[in-house]
Design an enzyme around this catalytic site. Structure first.
Site: not given
Ligand code: X8Z
Ligand code: ZN
Length: 617
Positions: A191, A228, A358-359, A388-389, A392, A416, A488, A492, A516, A525-526
């Site tokens: 942090r 939406y 980050h994926a 997950h990827e 997409h 997602e 925040w 939480r 994000h 979205r998640y």
């Molecule tokens: O950011 C992601 C993916 C890429 S769209 C790896 N996710 C969120 C996160 O990591 O916070 C997937 C689950 C939630």
């Molecule tokens: Zn994703």
């Protein structure tokens, strides 16, 4: 990560970029001052259709260039790539905003065909981060976006007396350590990257809101909620409805996990009646808790295997894991990934340069140039993230024949959910079929299986909801920079029952330590995906002819399930999402019954465990 930032995303994660076209500036002024004699007459439906076609053609061209710039930045973060990316973003955003402004000209045109009307709406409201129609402000906003992305990607914690640690290093501690002091240092350490982001973030919000207001929205939050296929004012109510359905299950899980942690760390570290300190849950953001499965596992019903151990024992490497993911899709009848996917993707963290770890999944040309970018470690969590990827990527390929504005998912939750739904099929039966388990364990360990799954999927739900609850308040001006951090942590605690483990420094900006937020990727979205994937799973298992406990179902090898999935995916965003949902599940309604049914045996078990505990926080 993806280009969902733009009007029409290929998919989903971060930096927004753009491209340079000489026509752009001209167009911008035309949008700002629509006073030609042609413009004062009501345009015809044909003119509207021509406008849309031209906008699609232009954005498709710009989008490809911007996608490449985003790719280069994310794979090679330097002062130069940041600058180049910012330039591209500036030009692309200017084009988007100009088109969105000009689209308003067709608001009152009668007799528009379905697609023109739908696409005009998308053009007006689909910009993830609009800029004001002022070139200096557009440039400033683009610079901030690239800078914030770079700060996160490069972020590391450098203790006074030790070596600097990357997010990956710190996550290794948070995910595995059981030493509360070590966990606390790693948690606080990560942090430290965020306080320098705060002013930049506040300015980004200001500029984006100004842009949103110029396009007729109250603020950026309203604009985000307008994607939406429903009244944006009704959207939060839909989310609340689903959250109300699942929150009793979350609270039962929270109660059991808190008791388990309190047993392990002591009541002085984990008070048995308050929120759980955020550093003890096995995830840097306390968003998924499966890394502490061993602490919360039902003693009499262990799942009987550990995917991380299996992958390591079998000598898997990053590519082997991705190949196994691809093989799952092939078993459903999907064509193999192109050779360029293997040549161009990033699978492991490079030793010699900064990348965004980050994926993410990409479609650079919106046709066949599919890629993922991910710093893969050999463990069960990354194995699932690979699915997950790839979800997409296969979605991107399925809708590639749609026109530009429809080349995205039915709504962003669908994008997602479609990889995650395969993760639900990574069951003992599946692992046995592909030879990773010798034999399928019997049902005596099912509560353990469900517990591990719940620690990932149920634990995530309130986090999936609260990130944007926070941003919506920020965008609406309800929460200014001086209260960013306070609010925040209020959210939480309210949603997750999780608290900061120590007093936060006055300059703390903890939301900035979640990818994000500096990446400006919407997060609701998640939450949607977490609900939808269980609806998809149930429908695909039915289609595959499965008849048994739903948590034991794998759709591996079912061409019928593959066809059903494909039928939905190739629609892209051409129809409202309830129609797409109906194609896949037979019902247009999003609801939490599927996820609740899936976890029903666990919920009963949790209620028994919690009978003498005081739950809530
Ligand atoms: O950011 C992601 C993916 C890429 S769209 C790896 N996710 C969120 C996160 O990591 O916070 C997937 C689950 C939630
Ligand atoms: Zn994703």
């Amino acid at each position: 990560m993806l280009r969902l930032q733009l009007i029409i995303p290929l998919m989903g994660c971060a930096v927004l970029l753009a491209a340079c076209e000489p026509m752009e500036r001209e167009a911008e002024s035309a949008a700002a001052a629509p006073v030609s004699s042609a413009a004062v007459q009501t345009p015809t439906p044909e003119e509207a259709a021509a406008f849309v076609a031209e906008a699609e053609e232009r954005l498709a061209r710009l989008g490809q260039h911007s996608e490449r710039m985003a790719w280069v930045l994310a794979n090679f973060i330097t002062v130069d790539t940041e600058l180049l990316a910012a330039r591209a973003a500036e030009q692309f955003t200017a084009a988007q905003v100009e088109i969105a402004g000009a689209a308003a000209r067709f608001n009152d045109v009668a007799g528009l065909d379905y697609d023109t009307k739908r696409k005009l709406n998308m053009l007006r409201s689909g910009i993830v981060i609009p800029a004001p129609m002022d070139s200096a402000k557009t440039a400033e906003q683009a610079e901030i976006g690239a800078k914030l992305g770079g700060m996160y990607g490069r972020g590391e914690y450098c203790p006074a007396d030790g070596q600097c640690q990357s997010l990956g290093d710190l996550e290794d501690i948070i995910d595995k350590s059981r030493d509360a002091d070590e966990l606390l240092e790693a948690w606080n350490g990560w942090r430290t990257i965020a306080p320098p982001m705060k002013d930049l973030y506040a300015r980004q919000v200001e500029l984006a809101n100004e842009g949103a207001a110029e396009l007729g929205f109250d603020n950026l939050g309203t604009m985000w909620r307008s994607g939406y296929d429903m009244d944006p004012a009704a959207f939060p109510g839909e989310l609340d409805k689903v959250w109300d359905q699942v929150s009793p299950l979350y609270e039962a899980l929270h109660c059991h996990v808190r008791a388990s942690l309190s047993d392990h760390y002591g009541a002085d570290v984990v008070p048995p009646d308050g929120p759980i300190p955020a550093h003890l849950l096995g995830n840097m953001w306390a968003q998924t808790w499966d890394n502490i499965y061993d602490l919360a596992a039902p003693p009499e019903a262990d799942a009987g295997y550990d995917l991380t151990e299996i992958l390591n024992e079998r000598g898997f490497d990053a590519i082997g894991m991705v190949r196994t993911g691809e093989a799952f899709f092939s078993s459903l009848g999907f064509e193999e990934l192109p050779e360029t996917f293997w040549e161009r993707s990033l699978f492991t963290k490079p030793a010699d340069r900064d990348v965004v770890c980050h994926a993410s999944a990409w479609t650079i040309d919106e046709k066949d140039d599919l890629r993922i970018k991910m710093c893969i470690d050999v463990n069960g969590e990354d194995f699932k993230t690979i699915h997950h990827e790839l979800g997409h990527n296969y979605y991107q390929r399925a809708y590639k024949e749609q026109s530009y504005l429809y080349r995205t998912s039915a709504n962003d939750g669908f994008h997602e959910a479609l990889g995650d739904v395969l993760s639900l099929s990574i069951t003992p039966a599946y692992l046995t079929r592909i030879g990773l388990l010798e034999s399928e364990p019997d049902a005596s360990g099912d509560i353990g299986l469900l517990m591990r799954q719940a620690l990932e999927k149920i634990a995530f739900l309130p986090f999936g909801l609260l990130v944007d609850q926070w941003r919506w308040k920020v965008f609406a001006g309800e929460v200014g920079p001086e209260r960013y951090n306070e609010v925040w942590w209020q959210l939480r605690e309210q949603y997750q029952g999780v608290a900061a483990p120590n007093e936060r420094p006055a300059d703390a900006f903890d939301p900035g330590a979640k990818y994000h937020v500096p990446g400006n990727t919407p997060y609701t979205r998640y939450f949607l995906a977490a609900i939808l994937q269980f609806q998809f799973h149930r429908a695909l298992c039915d289609t595959a002819g499965y008849d048994g406990p739903i948590h034991r179902c794998t759709i591996y090898g079912s061409a019928e399930a593959g066809d059903r999935r494909q039928a939905m995916m190739e629609m892209g965003r051409s129809r409202p999402w309830p129609e797409a949902l109906e194609v896949l599940t037979g019902s247009p309604e999003m609801d939490a019954r599927a996820i609740l049914d899936y976890f029903a045996p666990l919920q009963t078990w949790l209620e028994e465990q919690n009978a003498d505990r005081q739950c809530g926080w």
